[in-house]
Each structure stands twice: as C-alpha cells, then as structure tokens.
Scaffold this active site. Structure first.
Site, mmCIF file in Angstrom:
data_model
loop_
_atom_site.group_PDB
_atom_site.id
_atom_site.type_symbol
_atom_site.label_atom_id
_atom_site.label_comp_id
_atom_site.label_asym_id
_atom_site.label_seq_id
_atom_site.Cartn_x
_atom_site.Cartn_y
_atom_site.Cartn_z
ATOM 1 N N TYR A 107 0.765 -1.119 0.145
ATOM 2 C CA TYR A 107 -0.028 -0.048 0.073
ATOM 3 C C TYR A 107 1.111 1.115 -0.034
ATOM 4 O O TYR A 107 1.573 1.341 0.892
ATOM 5 C CB TYR A 107 -0.867 -0.011 1.386
ATOM 6 C CG TYR A 107 -1.622 1.256 1.499
ATOM 7 C CD1 TYR A 107 -2.550 1.713 0.424
ATOM 8 C CD2 TYR A 107 -1.491 2.070 2.329
ATOM 9 C CE1 TYR A 107 -3.328 2.809 0.709
ATOM 10 C CE2 TYR A 107 -2.197 3.178 2.778
ATOM 11 C CZ TYR A 107 -3.086 3.616 1.687
ATOM 12 O OH TYR A 107 -3.804 4.842 1.879
ATOM 13 N N ASP B 61 -0.095 15.118 6.983
ATOM 14 C CA ASP B 61 -1.375 14.737 6.116
ATOM 15 C C ASP B 61 -2.400 15.632 6.198
ATOM 16 O O ASP B 61 -3.521 15.392 6.553
ATOM 17 C CB ASP B 61 -1.692 13.312 6.490
ATOM 18 C CG ASP B 61 -2.692 12.585 5.402
ATOM 19 O OD1 ASP B 61 -2.746 13.309 4.153
ATOM 20 O OD2 ASP B 61 -3.344 11.536 5.585
ATOM 21 N N ASP C 121 -2.877 5.349 -2.702
ATOM 22 C CA ASP C 121 -3.627 6.545 -2.169
ATOM 23 C C ASP C 121 -4.034 7.652 -3.400
ATOM 24 O O ASP C 121 -2.753 8.167 -3.611
ATOM 25 C CB ASP C 121 -3.202 6.998 -0.832
ATOM 26 C CG ASP C 121 -3.920 8.047 -0.211
ATOM 27 O OD1 ASP C 121 -5.306 8.727 -0.702
ATOM 28 O OD2 ASP C 121 -3.846 8.513 1.034
ATOM 29 N N ASP D 179 -6.284 10.295 -2.620
ATOM 30 C CA ASP D 179 -6.837 11.399 -1.659
ATOM 31 C C ASP D 179 -8.172 11.718 -2.465
ATOM 32 O O ASP D 179 -8.912 10.581 -2.483
ATOM 33 C CB ASP D 179 -5.991 12.641 -2.022
ATOM 34 C CG ASP D 179 -4.693 12.538 -1.394
ATOM 35 O OD1 ASP D 179 -4.690 11.853 0.288
ATOM 36 O OD2 ASP D 179 -3.687 13.124 -1.552
ATOM 37 N N HIS E 82 -7.620 4.652 -4.372
ATOM 38 C CA HIS E 82 -8.846 4.719 -3.445
ATOM 39 C C HIS E 82 -8.961 6.395 -3.550
ATOM 40 O O HIS E 82 -7.987 7.217 -3.432
ATOM 41 C CB HIS E 82 -8.585 4.163 -2.096
ATOM 42 C CG HIS E 82 -7.954 4.788 -1.041
ATOM 43 N ND1 HIS E 82 -7.841 6.208 -0.631
ATOM 44 C CD2 HIS E 82 -6.719 4.164 -0.365
ATOM 45 C CE1 HIS E 82 -6.914 6.082 0.191
ATOM 46 N NE2 HIS E 82 -6.030 5.205 0.217
ATOM 47 N N GLU F 67 -11.417 9.464 -1.833
ATOM 48 C CA GLU F 67 -12.362 9.609 -0.504
ATOM 49 C C GLU F 67 -13.376 10.702 -1.007
ATOM 50 O O GLU F 67 -13.277 11.620 -1.880
ATOM 51 C CB GLU F 67 -11.483 9.988 0.493
ATOM 52 C CG GLU F 67 -10.557 11.205 0.237
ATOM 53 C CD GLU F 67 -9.528 11.040 1.187
ATOM 54 O OE1 GLU F 67 -9.467 11.754 2.055
ATOM 55 O OE2 GLU F 67 -8.606 10.232 1.213
ATOM 56 N N CYS G 189 -5.836 13.663 7.217
ATOM 57 C CA CYS G 189 -5.776 12.427 7.795
ATOM 58 C C CYS G 189 -7.139 11.900 8.274
ATOM 59 O O CYS G 189 -7.737 12.491 9.016
ATOM 60 C CB CYS G 189 -4.582 12.288 8.673
ATOM 61 S SG CYS G 189 -4.684 10.532 9.443
ATOM 62 N N ARG H 62 -13.447 5.411 -0.466
ATOM 63 C CA ARG H 62 -13.503 5.599 0.910
ATOM 64 C C ARG H 62 -14.360 6.519 1.324
ATOM 65 O O ARG H 62 -14.760 7.714 0.692
ATOM 66 C CB ARG H 62 -11.905 6.015 1.340
ATOM 67 C CG ARG H 62 -11.799 6.462 2.622
ATOM 68 C CD ARG H 62 -10.417 6.992 2.947
ATOM 69 N NE ARG H 62 -10.298 7.882 3.945
ATOM 70 C CZ ARG H 62 -8.898 8.671 4.142
ATOM 71 N NH1 ARG H 62 -7.931 8.047 3.756
ATOM 72 N NH2 ARG H 62 -9.133 9.591 4.938
ATOM 73 N N GLU I 54 -13.859 4.691 6.670
ATOM 74 C CA GLU I 54 -12.580 5.137 7.356
ATOM 75 C C GLU I 54 -13.174 5.332 8.805
ATOM 76 O O GLU I 54 -14.152 5.613 9.336
ATOM 77 C CB GLU I 54 -12.149 6.527 6.906
ATOM 78 C CG GLU I 54 -11.003 7.041 7.480
ATOM 79 C CD GLU I 54 -9.688 6.311 7.574
ATOM 80 O OE1 GLU I 54 -9.699 5.266 8.170
ATOM 81 O OE2 GLU I 54 -8.641 6.818 7.239
ATOM 82 N N ASN J 13 -8.525 -0.129 7.543
ATOM 83 C CA ASN J 13 -7.421 0.762 7.826
ATOM 84 C C ASN J 13 -7.045 0.696 9.302
ATOM 85 O O ASN J 13 -7.537 1.026 10.021
ATOM 86 C CB ASN J 13 -7.629 2.270 7.489
ATOM 87 C CG ASN J 13 -6.503 3.173 7.474
ATOM 88 O OD1 ASN J 13 -5.206 2.626 7.271
ATOM 89 N ND2 ASN J 13 -6.662 4.326 7.353
#
Length: 294
Positions: free
Chosen positions: A40, A55, A82, A84, A109, A111, A119, A154, A184, A206
């Site tokens: 990942y 983050d 990731d 974002d 992914h 989100e 984060c 996500r 998440e 996660n």
C-alpha cells in the site's frame, strides 16, 4: 501478468489481503521480500517522509503519482495507491485515474472528504455531498482503460454525519461502480462487524496504530467479512522511533559503535534493493575482452 490482473485474482481468491504501507521504494522492497501479496502506497507516509508535511492535503497529484510510479517500478506485487480526493472535480478525477493507471499501480482509492482533506484519523473532517461523490465515482469508472484496474472508494462520513449516512453513502457508491469500499475510522469491534454484515462488496480496513479504529488482527477482520487490510503507518512509525533513538544516542555519546548489532549491514542494505542481481546483469552484458592475437 499485469499488476491489475494479479490484484483482481487476489480479490477473487479466499483469504484476506494484507498490504503494509510503503512510503518509499526501500520499504516497498522490504514488504515484498517479507512475503506480503500486496503493498500500500501510503499518502500520509508520502507526505511525511518525502515532503516533510503532515497529512493535510499538501501533497499534489504529481508528487503522489511520482511516488506511486517509483514504488510500482521496483516490486512485482500489486500496489494499492492513495489518491486522496482525486485532486479536484470530475475532470480532475478522470485525469487522476488515467495517470495512476499509467504509473503501474493495481488500484487506487478516492475519498469523499471536502478539500482540503486531512488524515482520516484526525478530527474536524468535512465530507462533500453524496451526489458529488457519486459523480466522481462515475467519472473514475468511465476513465479507466483497464477493466481490471480496481477503484476503491473511501467514505469519511462516519465521524462527520454518523453511521446511517455512511451506510447510505456506501450503497450509493456501490451503485456508482465502486469495486471495494473503505469505511474510514470505524470505532469499535461492533461497528467493524456491522459494516462487514451490511455491505455487499469487498471491504478494506485501515489498521492505524494509535488511530481511532480497534487494532483487530487480520484473522478477526476476515471473520468479520473484510477482504483487505492496510497498515499504512506501521513501517513509518517504527522507523521514526528507531531513527530518533539512534540520533539521540549519537548526539549524547558521539558514537554509534555500540548500536551496530541493531543495524543491518551495508551489504544487507544494498542486497535488499537488488545488488547481486544488478552486478550479475552488469557482468552478463559487459563487453568481453578481445581475444589475444596469435
């Protein structure tokens, strides 16, 4: 076999996929050598380790993409990356998917946080309307050119709008074409079990040490119905503490001689990133010396 197809096969096979987080090529190589089936690429780790930022959406798509491409180029196992929020609206999402596909990663992914995101285990997050996220997912699905490229969606809504809205979003995201769901910051084992029971696509968990979610084992998560578990910060947080302790000792004592037994050798370090194989290739392709004249 393409990395995307390898990852699809992993999704179809029995068993949970454990994917530790890599923030650079060395950690990715170590993850592969340790025998994990996937790696990942952590966005938080990329921001912290490569850019020196927390983050807080300070890493650009170009910076994240560069790290994803570098990591993908040095491992043969699939990379989950990731991406974002997709770095903007629907057109940005389309570009993000195309660029991530070309980077060699097997999955990304996206989100539903509002920009600037943060984060998922920090407080005071905000999420965009479900209708806006559905449009982004539609754009992502339409943009991919490889049907095996996996789109993970996500939601961060649990900490913002609660359980019912999170589940409603997940159902809409499934209809829009999400291959995998990533809820998440689930807060209790009961929520973890409930998510596994209520959602009908593969689920990603996660696992963040010192984060908001319970530290359930991969075996427990599999029993609850989860298909993937990522460990984004495990290597990063371990390395940070080890380096801090080494530097503190060096500053105080002026030497690290007494710490050598806790270190890898220089040879082992180089071997971890392919020293023997590269030297063998160098020898194989080297121009042979001309034969001596009679």
């Amino acid at each position: 076999m393409r990395a995307t197809t390898k990852f699809r096969h992993l999704l179809e096979q029995p068993g949970i996929i454990m994917a530790p987080g890599a923030y650079d090529c060395l950690t990715a190589k170590l993850i592969e050598t340790a025998g994990f089936p996937a790696v990942y690429m952590t966005g938080a780790g990329t921001s912290v380790a490569r850019l020196g930022y927390p983050d807080l959406a300070l890493a650009t798509m170009t910076e994240m993409l560069d790290n994803a491409a570098q990591i993908s180029s040095v491992v043969d196992i699939p990379v989950i990356a990731d991406a974002d929020t997709g770095y903007g609206g629907v057109l940005n999402v389309r570009r993000t998917v195309r660029q991530y596909e070309r980077s060699g990663v097997a999955a990304l992914h996206l989100e539903d946080q509002d920009f600037p995101k943060r984060c998922g285990h920090l407080d005071d997050k905000r999420v965009i309307p479900v209708e806006d996220m559905v449009q982004k997912i539609n754009a992502a699905v339409d943009a991919r050119t490889d049907d095996d490229f996996t789109i993970i969606v996500r939601t961060d809504a649990l900490a913002v709008t609660g359980w019912d809205d999170s589940m409603r979003r997940c159902e809409e995201y499934i209809k829009a074409g999400a291959d995998v769901l990533f809820v998440e910051a689930l807060r209790t084992p009961e929520e973890v079990e409930r998510a596994g029971r209520e959602l009908s696509v593969p689920l990603l968990y996660n696992y963040v040490e010192t984060g908001k979610s319970p530290l359930l084992s991969a075996q427990e998560l599999e029993r609850f119905g989860f298909k993937i578990v990522i460990f984004p910060a495990s290597a990063l947080l371990t390395a940070m503490q080890a380096v801090q302790q080494t530097l503190a000792t060096l500053k105080q004592q002026g030497t690290t001689a007494h710490l050598v037994e806790n270190m890898s050798s220089l040879q082992d370090c180089f071997e971890a990133v392919g020293l023997s194989e590269m030297l063998a290739d160098d020898a194989r392709f080297a121009t042979p010396e001309p034969a001596a004249a009679d």
